[in-house]
Design a protein around this motif. Structure first.
Motif, PDB file in Angstrom:
ATOM      1  N   HIS A 183       0.784  -1.578   0.093  1.00 43.09           N
ATOM      2  CA  HIS A 183       0.247   0.294  -0.417  1.00 43.09           C
ATOM      3  C   HIS A 183       0.670   1.132   0.208  1.00 43.09           C
ATOM      4  CE1 HIS A 183      -2.619   3.009   1.699  1.00 43.09           C
ATOM      5  NE2 HIS A 183      -2.564   3.147   2.405  1.00 43.09           N
ATOM      6  N   LEU A 184       1.892   1.223   0.099  1.00 44.72           N
ATOM      7  CA  LEU A 184       2.657   2.635   1.259  1.00 44.72           C
ATOM      8  C   LEU A 184       3.408   3.120  -0.512  1.00 44.72           C
ATOM      9  CD1 LEU A 184       4.670   1.840   4.363  1.00 44.72           C
ATOM     10  CD2 LEU A 184       2.929   3.464   3.451  1.00 44.72           C
ATOM     11  N   LYS A 185       3.875   1.652  -1.463  1.00 43.29           N
ATOM     12  CA  LYS A 185       3.942   2.012  -2.959  1.00 43.29           C
ATOM     13  C   LYS A 185       3.027   2.800  -3.521  1.00 43.29           C
ATOM     14  CE  LYS A 185       7.144  -2.576  -3.315  1.00 43.29           C
ATOM     15  NZ  LYS A 185       7.136  -2.965  -4.215  1.00 43.29           N
ATOM     16  N   GLU A 186       2.307   2.708  -3.371  1.00 41.09           N
ATOM     17  CA  GLU A 186       1.026   3.518  -3.969  1.00 41.09           C
ATOM     18  C   GLU A 186       1.454   5.334  -3.617  1.00 41.09           C
ATOM     19  OE1 GLU A 186      -3.058   3.128  -3.078  1.00 41.09           O
ATOM     20  OE2 GLU A 186      -3.034   1.374  -2.962  1.00 41.09           O
ATOM     21  N   HIS A 187       2.225   5.545  -2.325  1.00 46.78           N
ATOM     22  CA  HIS A 187       2.865   7.021  -1.834  1.00 46.78           C
ATOM     23  C   HIS A 187       3.996   7.155  -2.114  1.00 46.78           C
ATOM     24  CE1 HIS A 187      -1.127   7.524  -0.076  1.00 46.78           C
ATOM     25  NE2 HIS A 187      -1.303   6.007   0.340  1.00 46.78           N
ATOM     26  N   ASN A 188       4.791   6.519  -3.215  1.00 42.61           N
ATOM     27  CA  ASN A 188       5.320   6.674  -3.350  1.00 42.61           C
ATOM     28  C   ASN A 188       6.664   6.232  -1.858  1.00 42.61           C
ATOM     29  OD1 ASN A 188       5.315   7.298  -6.202  1.00 42.61           O
ATOM     30  ND2 ASN A 188       5.178   9.410  -5.228  1.00 42.61           N
ATOM     31  N   PHE A 189       6.573   5.298  -1.299  1.00 46.02           N
ATOM     32  CA  PHE A 189       7.143   5.261  -0.164  1.00 46.02           C
ATOM     33  C   PHE A 189       7.657   3.842   0.470  1.00 46.02           C
ATOM     34  CE2 PHE A 189       5.430   9.026   1.908  1.00 46.02           C
ATOM     35  CZ  PHE A 189       6.899  10.109   2.606  1.00 46.02           C
ATOM     36  N   THR A 190       8.606   3.628   0.539  1.00 46.28           N
ATOM     37  CA  THR A 190       9.332   2.602   0.785  1.00 46.28           C
ATOM     38  C   THR A 190       8.615   1.489   3.038  1.00 46.28           C
ATOM     39  OG1 THR A 190      11.705   2.505   1.352  1.00 46.28           O
ATOM     40  CG2 THR A 190      10.835   1.760  -0.779  1.00 46.28           C
ATOM     41  N   LEU A 191       9.136   1.215   3.123  1.00 53.60           N
ATOM     42  CA  LEU A 191       8.369   0.137   4.393  1.00 53.60           C
ATOM     43  C   LEU A 191       9.259   1.203   5.524  1.00 53.60           C
ATOM     44  CD1 LEU A 191       6.708  -0.540   6.954  1.00 53.60           C
ATOM     45  CD2 LEU A 191       7.822  -2.081   6.836  1.00 53.60           C
ATOM     46  N   ASP A 192      10.729   1.480   4.919  1.00 63.56           N
ATOM     47  CA  ASP A 192      11.845   2.280   5.805  1.00 63.56           C
ATOM     48  C   ASP A 192      11.462   3.442   5.654  1.00 63.56           C
ATOM     49  OD1 ASP A 192      12.897  -0.330   6.601  1.00 63.56           O
ATOM     50  OD2 ASP A 192      14.158  -0.347   5.567  1.00 63.56           O
TER      51      ASP A 192
END
Length: 291
Positions: free
Chosen positions: A30-39
């Motif tokens: 899901h975080l990839k939709e916001h251009n974020f990795t988990l870290d």
């Protein structure tokens, strides 16, 4: 610090999306939709600055995450480094390859050295201190004679403006009048002779803005003690350098000032004072007897 746990319920701080856990990585997807990795997401929205700061006190870098948990150190070098050293002068922490280093900077090192020298000087006997400075002065003079390297401005013209020259001259005259400078070795020898014979004298006599070493008050006799190097003793310097010639001219000017004002002036070379003192004493005795 509460570490991130994938088993706990997940809530996106960006859009409010919720999941019961992140064991299969659905929250990470899901975080990839916001251009974020988990870290990167956890670094920005979950952990504070203190949580991500390198555990090494002297390092202000941020650490990376491993499976959502901050590492203790920012790099392998920080991990391998030993505890920081403590400066012996200012007490601050510092790093150094040599673990025997005592100070954090050259400034602190100079302060410690200065304190040690001050304590050393205070603990020295006056006679020992005089011998110590005599060795330094003698060694410096010998080095300059051997290398033909007088002070950088000795005998040179056009370096200072007339205003600066007057300021230097007045400051020097003030020092001479207040006797805040150290006597040379040959001056000390002559002074001891005068004191031994109870001859009334004045040290550092100023006449027409010129300094003369000794004035024999009761006889109007001036004694000058000339260093072989600085005044170009012809025995050692038959062909004086340009700056030595300037010094000779100054000596001649001083001779003229003394004679014009009714004084007798006599000059003794350093070599004679050190190696033929009886000759010097005899000349002074003869001069006193005929004055």
């Amino acid at each position: 610090m509460k570490s991130y746990n994938a088993k706990n319920p997940q809530e996106c701080k960006i859009c409010g999306y919720k999941l019961s856990h992140n064991k299969q990585g659905r929250f990470t997807q899901h975080l990839k939709e916001h251009n974020f990795t988990l870290d990167s997401y956890l670094s920005k929205y979950y952990y504070s600055y203190q949580d991500l700061k390198c555990n090494r006190d002297s390092c202000n870098n941020m650490v990376s995450l491993t499976r959502g948990i901050p590492n203790k150190f920012c790099s392998s070098s920080c991990r391998q480094k030993k505890p920081p050293l403590i400066c012996a002068e200012c007490g601050s922490d510092f790093e150094a390859k040599n673990r025997n280093t005592k100070t954090c900077s050259s400034v602190c090192a100079k302060k410690i050295k200065s304190k040690k020298i001050t304590l050393w000087h205070k603990g020295m006997h006056p006679d020992e201190k005089q011998k110590h400075f005599k060795r330094i002065i003698t060694k410096t003079a010998a080095t300059r004679r051997n290398n033909n390297t007088p002070s950088w401005n000795s005998g040179k013209k056009g370096i200072y403006s007339e205003t600066t020259i007057n300021k230097i001259r007045q400051a020097t005259l003030k020092q001479m009048k207040e006797k805040v400078f150290r006597k040379t070795n040959i001056e000390i020898i002559i002074e001891k002779f005068l004191m031994k014979n109870k001859i009334n004298y004045r040290y550092s006599y100023i006449l027409e803005n010129r300094q003369f070493v000794f004035l024999l008050i009761d006889y109007k006799i001036i004694i000058e003690c000339d260093g072989d190097y600085w005044h170009a003793n012809p025995k050692f310097y038959p062909f004086p350098k340009e700056w030595q010639e300037e010094r000779i001219k100054i000596d001649l000017i001083k001779n003229g000032i003394a004679i014009t004002n009714g004084y007798k002036i006599i000059r003794f070379w350093e070599d004679d004072i050190l190696n033929n003192l009886q000759y010097v004493e005899r000349i002074i005795y003869d001069l006193l007897a005929t004055t």
